[in-house]
Design an enzyme around this catalytic site. Structure first.
Site, PDB file in Angstrom:
ATOM      1  N   GLU A 107      -5.409   6.447 -45.103  1.00 18.01           N
ATOM      2  CA  GLU A 107      -4.352   6.519 -46.107  1.00 18.01           C
ATOM      3  C   GLU A 107      -4.863   5.777 -47.336  1.00 18.01           C
ATOM      4  O   GLU A 107      -5.673   4.845 -47.221  1.00 18.01           O
ATOM      5  CB  GLU A 107      -3.045   5.900 -45.604  1.00 18.01           C
ATOM      6  CG  GLU A 107      -2.492   6.539 -44.342  1.00 18.01           C
ATOM      7  CD  GLU A 107      -2.158   8.010 -44.489  1.00 18.01           C
ATOM      8  OE1 GLU A 107      -1.929   8.455 -45.640  1.00 18.01           O
ATOM      9  OE2 GLU A 107      -2.123   8.708 -43.464  1.00 18.01           O
ATOM     10  N   HIS A 167       3.309   9.254 -43.008  1.00 14.80           N
ATOM     11  CA  HIS A 167       1.903   9.358 -42.648  1.00 14.80           C
ATOM     12  C   HIS A 167       1.388   7.984 -42.228  1.00 14.80           C
ATOM     13  O   HIS A 167       1.708   6.974 -42.850  1.00 14.80           O
ATOM     14  CB  HIS A 167       1.082   9.857 -43.836  1.00 14.80           C
ATOM     15  CG  HIS A 167       1.316  11.283 -44.175  1.00 14.80           C
ATOM     16  ND1 HIS A 167       0.338  12.104 -44.684  1.00 14.80           N
ATOM     17  CD2 HIS A 167       2.423  12.059 -44.063  1.00 14.80           C
ATOM     18  CE1 HIS A 167       0.831  13.314 -44.887  1.00 14.80           C
ATOM     19  NE2 HIS A 167       2.094  13.309 -44.522  1.00 14.80           N
TER      20      HIS A 167
END
Length: 239
Positions: A9, A153
């Protein structure tokens, strides 16, 4: 084969605009089975996260402020992935960001895609499902991979989902042992063949039932791979 399912990420979408990695998640598998080994770390990116990225990950600047910097975990991360095949969805994105982090170390580190081979599951999915959506969410839905818990996410969460997606997309490749033969196979693998005299080895031919089971397994592989089973293709050519 040792493989690492990897996801990251980031603070934004463009590494050229000095966006950074904020989370790395890795899951190790060997011969298509989880080993239980993982690598996971949140990272202090030393910059603010874009609003769009924050909405996707939920990783605020305040949460990341006391986390280690990439340079603090670089050696551990590299030791975990070195020499493995990396399985990544949209690999160019993650590799680009991780190479950017390695370059910032200013210690001449070899780029990640030169340390490891890389398999891009997005490219694989586009070939397997042309003209369809091939995001991780879309693939989870298509392949019946449970992902209802994915409200945001997360690198380790997404790596585990990608593992299930990868195994589903490649079902039949490498799983050619008949049910019930696993213990026998493991026992055979444990033998020191260097200590077995040639005269002790016996040739055992498959009986009719085993041949029938073998043909059924090949048919299943051929169906799952949409006619790309190598053994059946060779049989067709020879026949």
């Amino acid at each position: 084969m040792r493989q690492i399912i990897l996801d990251t990420e980031t603070t934004g979408l463009d590494v050229s605009k000095d966006h950074r990695v904020v989370e790395i998640g890795c899951v190790e598998i060997i011969e298509r089975r989880k080993t239980g080994r993982t690598f996971h770390s949140y990272l202090n990116p030393e910059r603010a996260t874009d609003a769009g990225a924050l909405a996707v990950t939920g990783l605020s600047d305040e949460f990341l402020a006391d986390k280690p910097k990439f340079r603090d975990v670089a050696n551990e991360f590299l030791a975990f992935v070195d020499g493995a095949e990396l399985i990544i969805h949209n690999a160019a994105f993650d590799i680009g960001f991780l190479n950017g982090e390695l370059a910032r170390l200013n210690r001449g580190e070899t780029p990640l895609d030169q340390r490891c081979s890389v398999l891009d599951t997005l490219a694989m999915a586009r070939e397997k499902y042309p003209g369809q959506k091939n995001s991780l969410d879309a693939l989870c839905k298509r392949l019946n991979v449970e992902s209802a818990h994915r409200t945001l996410h997360g690198a380790l969460l997404d790596a585990n989902l990608l593992l299930d997606v990868y195994l589903a997309m490649t079902a039949g490749q490498g799983e050619i042992l008949f049910a019930g033969n696993e213990s026998e196979s493991n026992q055979s693998a444990a033998l020191d063949l260097g200590q077995v005299a040639p005269m002790q080895l016996r040739l055992r031919r498959a009986d009719a039932a085993e041949t029938h089971a073998h043909q059924g397994r090949l048919a299943a592989i051929d169906k799952a791979s949409k006619g790309k089973c190598v053994w059946i293709a060779l049989e067709r050519q020879s026949g």
